[in-house]
Design an enzyme around this catalytic site. Structure first.
Site, short mmCIF file in Angstrom:
data_model
loop_
_atom_site.label_atom_id
_atom_site.label_comp_id
_atom_site.label_asym_id
_atom_site.label_seq_id
_atom_site.Cartn_x
_atom_site.Cartn_y
_atom_site.Cartn_z
N HIS A 18 45.20 53.15 86.63
CA HIS A 18 46.64 52.87 86.61
C HIS A 18 47.44 54.06 87.14
O HIS A 18 48.25 53.91 88.07
CB HIS A 18 47.05 52.55 85.16
CG HIS A 18 48.50 52.23 84.99
ND1 HIS A 18 48.99 50.95 84.93
CD2 HIS A 18 49.59 53.03 84.88
CE1 HIS A 18 50.30 50.97 84.79
NE2 HIS A 18 50.70 52.24 84.75
N GLU A 19 47.19 55.22 86.59
CA GLU A 19 47.98 56.40 87.01
C GLU A 19 47.68 56.76 88.47
O GLU A 19 48.57 57.26 89.16
CB GLU A 19 47.72 57.59 86.07
CG GLU A 19 48.08 57.35 84.60
CD GLU A 19 49.48 56.81 84.35
OE1 GLU A 19 50.40 57.16 85.12
OE2 GLU A 19 49.65 56.03 83.39
N GLU B 282 55.44 50.28 89.05
CA GLU B 282 54.48 49.59 88.19
C GLU B 282 53.66 48.58 88.99
O GLU B 282 52.52 48.31 88.66
CB GLU B 282 55.19 48.90 87.03
CG GLU B 282 55.56 49.86 85.91
CD GLU B 282 54.36 50.57 85.30
OE1 GLU B 282 53.34 49.92 85.01
OE2 GLU B 282 54.43 51.80 85.14
N HIS C 45 50.07 54.96 90.59
CA HIS C 45 51.37 55.66 90.67
C HIS C 45 51.27 56.85 91.62
O HIS C 45 52.17 57.10 92.43
CB HIS C 45 51.78 56.18 89.29
CG HIS C 45 52.29 55.13 88.36
ND1 HIS C 45 53.34 54.31 88.67
CD2 HIS C 45 51.90 54.77 87.10
CE1 HIS C 45 53.56 53.48 87.64
NE2 HIS C 45 52.71 53.74 86.68
ZN ZN Z 1 52.71 52.91 84.75
#
Ligand code: ZN
Length: 499
Positions: free
Chosen positions: A264-265, A294, A268
């Site tokens: 997830h990170e 997101e 980003h």
């Molecule tokens: Zn996030």
């Protein structure tokens, strides 16, 4: 370059420097700073925030801004967008009295510690006074900023997502209520068939860390431009396109948490690493909105990271690292395990299918709070009622209930919807990409670069120079459309659960 724009440059440089310093202190606070540092650091941050406020609200900036707008035809595309961004910042800050802004910065810097303590002790009353204070500031700020007749919550929402107000979000969440709530019931009935006991065995932390670093690199994380640290809740901090910092957390009895947090990170981080060189360290040199950010993290975590095609070439490696625990778990069993849907009380631990309901609950609560329909003291009870009605479960205490998220202590009201919108945008991008490239084949071959490159070209590089709607329109000839999200969730879980 125009003289007026050049004169603005020194304000940009200063504002950017202050923002970088504040961001770095925030990062430090969450990762390495000693426990007793926070009070003094909060003072430093309040002073820096005050300077930042001054930089963009002084008279000269206002005068220059007006002059620049008059001659904006002679500016480049990027310069014009920078002006628009400065105008937004100015309009956001200027109506707020300087003293109030400073007091508020101090309040929120201290509030997250009070919240953390209250959460640890599961004592909502401890957090209640500071929460009340934050909310009244937010209401006041919204009234300074908003137009006549504009609802406070719409003003707050606009800060995170310009094109989503309550009207649009109401219809988005209505669709989730109608389509996903009953669908979850069907899925949960079949939950017995999925065994994921492998996830709760003992997993060595050092080995988890090594695998996390490896998978980040596999996805395209550039260690010359980024670092990975540890924090209780994983997050991403971006200073500019050559300094992106992400964190992960590792639990001995939960293998998935560390793996999917790092994926997830990394999503980003890739967004910020992909910002074009000519706009980084300018007002438009960061991701265009929270929802778009997101969408990138969730695209990697869920659409890519929880697919069979993605794990096909690399599951063997994971098995090799954790031989004892995973040797008897087939790829198919692993895929079913990582996609298991089970209503739970924690948003951050929620699976893809139940996740939007956690957001729906927060959205409904915030809406009522800012419409003065409920009182903060009643939040724990309202929280329990909503969890019972949407997810069929009730948290045992307030630490696991209304106090579970840090956002309100930071004053971030209107932020939660961006998470669900991000998932929806990710699904929309997925169907588009499947149409124009051999998406699954790339994943199965372990060849992720065409996928990441495509995102870089159509999303990342632009930063804030394009809005969410412009990015989607230009990429796929269609604006935001939540139908794809509903379709994605149903198709995916129909397959995993064979319903
Ligand atoms: Zn996030």
């Amino acid at each position: 370059m125009s003289k007026n724009f050049e004169a603005l440059d020194k304000y940009f440089e200063k504002g950017m420097a202050l923002q970088t310093a504040i961001t770095l202190l925030e990062w430090d606070n969450e990762t390495l700073a000693p426990k007793l540092a926070d009070e003094n650091t909060a003072n430093v941050m309040a002073t820096l925030s005050d300077e930042y406020f001054q930089t963009y609200t002084c008279d000269e900036v206002k005068q220059l801004l007006d002059k620049c707008f008059e001659e904006k035809e002679m500016y480049s595309f990027e310069q014009q967008k920078i002006l628009v961004e400065l105008d937004k910042i100015y309009k956001n800050l200027e109506p707020i009295p300087r003293e109030e802004y400073k007091e508020y910065a101090k309040l929120t810097a201290a509030a997250s510690k009070i919240w953390a303590k209250a959460k640890g002790e599961s004592d909502f009353d401890e957090f209640l006074p500071v929460l009340d204070e934050i909310i009244s500031y937010q209401k006041k700020f919204a009234s300074y900023r908003g137009k006549e007749g504009e609802a406070s919550y719409d003003i707050l929402l606009k800060e995170f997502e310009e094109s989503f107000n309550m009207e649009k979000l109401d219809s988005f969440f209505q669709q989730i209520k109608e389509e996903i709530v009953p669908f979850i019931k069907k899925v949960v009935e079949k939950n017995d068939k999925i065994d994921k006991s492998y996830n709760q065995q003992k997993y060595d932390i050092e080995k988890q860390k090594e695998f996390a670093f490896w998978i980040a690199e596999y996805l395209g994380f550039d260690f010359d431009k980024g670092v990975i640290a540890e924090s209780a809740h994983p997050f991403t901090t971006n200073l500019h396109n050559c300094d992106i910092r992400i964190t992960d957390h590792y639990h001995e009895d939960n293998l998935e948490s560390g793996i999917f947090s790092i994926i997830h990170e990394t999503g980003h981080a890739l967004y910020e690493m992909g910002i074009a060189d000519n706009i980084t360290q300018t007002l438009i040199g960061a991701g265009t909105s929270m929802a778009m950010h997101e969408s990138q993290s969730r695209f990697l975590e869920n659409v890519v990271g929880r697919s069979k095609a993605f794990w096909k070439p690399i599951y063997g490696k994971l098995q090799e690292v954790f031989k004892e625990q995973l040797n008897n778990v087939s790829l198919q069993e692993f895929i079913e395990g990582i996609n298991k849907a089970k209503p739970g009380i924690f948003r951050t631990e929620a699976d893809e299918l139940t996740y939007p309901l956690h957001i729906l609950i927060r959205y409904e609560i915030e809406k009522m709070l800012f419409a003065d329909e409920i009182e903060t003291k009643d939040l724990p009870e309202i929280w329990r009622e909503k969890y019972k009605s949407y997810l069929g479960i009730v948290p045992e205490n307030d630490g696991e209930g209304v106090l579970q998220d840090v956002h309100w202590s930071n004053g971030d009201f209107g932020y939660f919807p961006s998470y669900a919108l991000g998932s929806a945008i990710a699904a929309q991008i997925y169907y588009h990409m499947k149409e124009i490239m051999p998406f699954e084949t790339y994943l199965e071959e372990g060849n992720l670069s065409p996928i990441i490159e495509y995102l870089r070209e159509h999303v990342h590089q632009y930063g804030k120079s394009k809005s969410v709607e412009e990015i989607l329109q230009d990429m796929m000839n269609e604006g935001f459309n939540s139908e794809y999200y509903i379709r994605y969730l149903k198709e995916k879980y129909q397959e995993v659960y064979q319903i």
